[in-house]
Design a protein around this motif. Structure first.
Motif: not given
Length: 738
Positions: A373-374, A712-713, A353, A716, A357, A376, A349-350, A296
């Motif tokens: 959800s993030p 994705d950022r 993710r 989000q 996963v 992908i 955010e992390d 990631l």
């Protein structure tokens, strides 16, 4: 003894005049020998006389022949060792140590007393169904009793596949023997028979060069080849040893290569090994999570903390002696992972993710809010996989242009133009290649193929259960999966289809374009779960098979449709119950059928309203509901339903209509949020492309808004709020051909 010698052909002897060291293939088999790969040394021929036809047979030198293959002492010792190990592990699970198994103890006086005592039995010796005495070792039905019956998914399926392979090998060997017998009797003077046999063996050896160990259905053909040719081919004999050992050690399935029979090792604990296989499937999924988290895009310190947390969550390998612990502790370990991630102090955010996963690869996303959800997968990458199907749809139905244009609107401008070029060529009547992006995976079609594979596996398990539980006669079992001439049964066709399906699915998962590493891991683990019996049928497939936004939105819609379906079904049932007690219409009469049709139509309209009118509009669905409600009232009156009951039904319908409206408003709002999220992702991606192009041209982009380097950022940060109109590109275009 006379012989005709030709340097180009083998020696030819008169019938029954060949020297003693030359034997036919059948004579070698009767003597317990095999040709050992040698070419025919001579030919024995009987010339036709009177009514007698010409007879011929190939002869082989017994001095170059080899004994039929039997298990070597080393192989027997390996099998015996494996059986002892199975027994030892079973004993340990029941509280006995390995030392106690080998310790000599006094068995008691009954074991050393030479006098045997037999209780008086008022019944006679075992009598068969035909009225005769059963032979020793046979049961009352005149059949050999089974020492062990297949148990558990893995052993039952392995037993079925081995049975099919043995049946196919028996039929093929019988066909070869029959051809040789006819040739020796002069009934079929096929001078090319021996070369044909050698060619068939050569083709089998080519197939046996590599065994598809991971594809259990494809191994059926390998096992059949090895069984047929093991007495004549060194390679086939080697592969047969490997295959039979694998069946015996992995699942306790014993294969007799001489009689083409399959049995079960009674000492093998199939249920225990099945539980181990299921626990190992869980551990494999969790191991894949570690690799994905390590890849990631996160700061190194945060990534190290996250990896340590998921490694502790997964834990050590599954204990073969206690496999259940890892499987049943999943919920507890997931809670412990939350605590560990709290301690890791990841950014929101992390953290999102990592958790996505974990839950995605676990196949447990029911508690994940997919809307937040993030991101992908770039929506354009997903749409590339569907471009060919969309263009084919347009070619078959030009009226679909607007819908196709809507679907490709998530592509980049350049990609949209490529699709439109093909659309214009289709409109001009030109021959085109629909595959604009060859090799890209169409996720919808892939899921359909995986659903078919899962259902085939469930049907195969059902047949394995049927076989294991003794529902087949001996004759039916001997024919199961066999190929006789051009005829075969559904089981063999299904096995052949599954073998090809599995290879195609995995090939797409490994090499198909447009899939993320996370999705590839999900597919591989899902196929393994199907094979292991963890997944039985498509209903048990992971809720979220792919991680793209379109798939997420589809799954989210199904979630919102569940309460709508409950509301519709409950209303239909309650109205039907009221009608059954108050209607004067005769069952199945015209009035009765019309009434029930109107009930069904009205509740279907309720469902559409409760799901937010996805296929039409809220206003149109409300109009349809009003019409259906009126028609239901007329049908109730025609059926002679009591007026009081009619009023109760109207009150019930109105109450449920209000509930449907509340559900529908929430569902419609959520669908709009999904559209806004997609628009934000596309806008952020296109802005990033514009900035890169501007940088390449050494000038600043005209847009003053800042852009994130990762879609994705950006998504989000903006989702699920609507994107700003200045940055949003229209997602509904006029058509594919324009």
């Amino acid at each position: 003894m006379s012989a005709v010698h030709d340097e180009q052909q083998p020696d030819t002897f008169a019938w029954r005049a060949a020297p003693s060291h030359l034997k036919t293939r059948r004579q070698l088999r009767a003597a317990g020998l095999r040709p050992n790969g040698q070419d025919p040394a001579a030919l024995m021929v009987r010339e036709p006389t009177g009514r007698k036809r010409r007879l011929w047979a190939y002869l082989f030198d017994v001095r170059a022949a080899a004994p039929k293959r039997t298990a070597t002492p080393a192989q027997l010792a390996a099998v015996e060792k494996a059986v002892r190990e199975h027994q030892a592990r079973a004993a340990e699970r029941h509280g006995l140590s390995r030392e106690e198994l080998t310790q000599e103890t006094d068995p008691g006086p009954g074991w050393t007393d030479p006098t045997t005592h037999q209780e008086e039995n008022p019944m006679s010796d075992t009598i068969t169904a035909a009225g005769g005495k059963a032979a020793p070792g046979e049961d009352a039905a005149g059949q050999q009793p089974q020492l062990g019956a297949p148990a558990g998914h893995g052993q039952r399926v392995a037993y079925l596949l081995a049975t099919v392979a043995a049946n196919q090998a028996r039929e093929r060997s019988a066909k070869v023997d029959a051809a040789i017998g006819r040739a020796e009797r002069g009934e079929d003077a096929d001078w090319d028979l021996e070369p044909k046999i050698r060619e068939a063996m050569s083709q089998a050896e080519t197939r046996l060069a590599a065994i598809p160990w991971q594809n259990r259905t494809a191994m059926v053909a390998s096992l059949a080849d090895a069984l047929v040719w093991s007495f004549d081919s060194e390679l086939a004999a080697q592969r047969l040893d490997e295959l039979t050992s694998s069946y015996a050690l992995s699942w306790g399935v014993l294969i007799d290569p001489h009689d083409f029979t399959v049995s079960i090792d009674p000492a093998f604990e199939a249920e225990h090994y099945q539980r181990y296989a299921e626990a190992a499937s869980v551990w494999d999924r969790e191991s894949a999570v570690i690799d994905l988290v390590a890849a990631l895009p996160m700061p190194e310190a945060a990534k190290d903390a996250a990896v340590q947390a998921v490694m502790a969550w997964r834990g050590p390998e599954v204990d073969p002696l206690d496999p259940d612990e890892h499987r049943v502790s999943q919920a507890r370990r997931r809670e412990q992972l939350d605590i560990a991630l709290d301690a890791a102090r990841l950014t929101a955010e992390d953290r999102a993710r990592v958790e996505f996963v974990v839950d995605y690869l676990r196949g447990e996303t029911s508690r994940v809010d997919l809307l937040t959800s993030p991101v992908i997968v770039d929506p354009g990458e997903e749409a590339r996989g569907r471009a060919a199907a969309l263009l084919e749809q347009f070619a078959n139905n030009p009226k679909a242009a607007r819908e196709v244009g809507k679907q490709i609107s998530v592509l980049t401008d350049a990609d949209q133009e490529r699709v439109r070029d093909v659309g214009r060529a289709i409109q001009a009547g030109q021959a085109v290649d629909f595959a604009v992006w060859p090799g890209y995976v169409n996720r919808e079609q892939f899921r359909e193929a995986l659903v078919e594979y899962a259902d085939d596996a469930a049907e195969l398990r059902s047949m394995a259960d049927y076989l294991a539980e003794g529902h087949l006669t001996a004759e039916e079992q001997a024919r199961l999966g066999a190929v006789v001439g051009t005829l075969t049964d559904d089981t063999n066709l299904q096995i052949t289809r599954m073998a090809a399906q599995r290879e195609q699915l995995l090939d797409q998962a490994r090499h198909g374009h447009g899939l993320t590493s996370m999705e590839r891991a999900q597919i591989a683990c899902t196929i393994e779960d199907i094979d292991a019996g963890v997944i039985l049928g498509h209903e048990q497939l992971p809720e979220l098979l792919f991680a793209d936004e379109r798939t997420k939105a589809s799954v989210d819609f199904l979630r919102t449709a569940e309460p709508a379906a409950d509301l519709s079904n409950t209303t239909r049932r309650q109205i039907t119950e009221l009608i059954d007690t108050a209607s004067t219409a005769a069952p199945h009469s015209r009035e009765d059928q019309r009434l029930r049709f109107e009930v069904s139509s009205m509740t279907d309209a309720l469902f559409s309203v409760a799901t937010g009118s996805p296929g039409t509009s809220v206003e149109l669905d409300r109009q349809q509901y009003t019409i259906k409600r009126t028609e239901l009232g007329k049908a109730l009156a025609r059926a002679g339903v009591d007026p009081d009951v009619q009023q109760r039904i109207r009150t019930l319908v109105d109450d449920r209509a209000r509930q449907a409206g509340e559900l529908g408003r929430g569902a419609a709002a959520r669908r709009q949020q999904w559209r806004d999220k997609t628009a934000n992702i596309v806008a952020a991606r296109d802005d990033a492309i514009a900035q890169r192009q501007a940088a390449a041209a050494d000038r600043s982009p005209r847009s003053g808004r800042s852009c994130a380097s990762r879609p994705d950022r950006a998504a989000q940060a903006a989702s699920p709020a609507p994107a700003r109109s200045a940055a949003r590109r229209p997602v509904h275009t006029s058509g594919v051909e324009r």
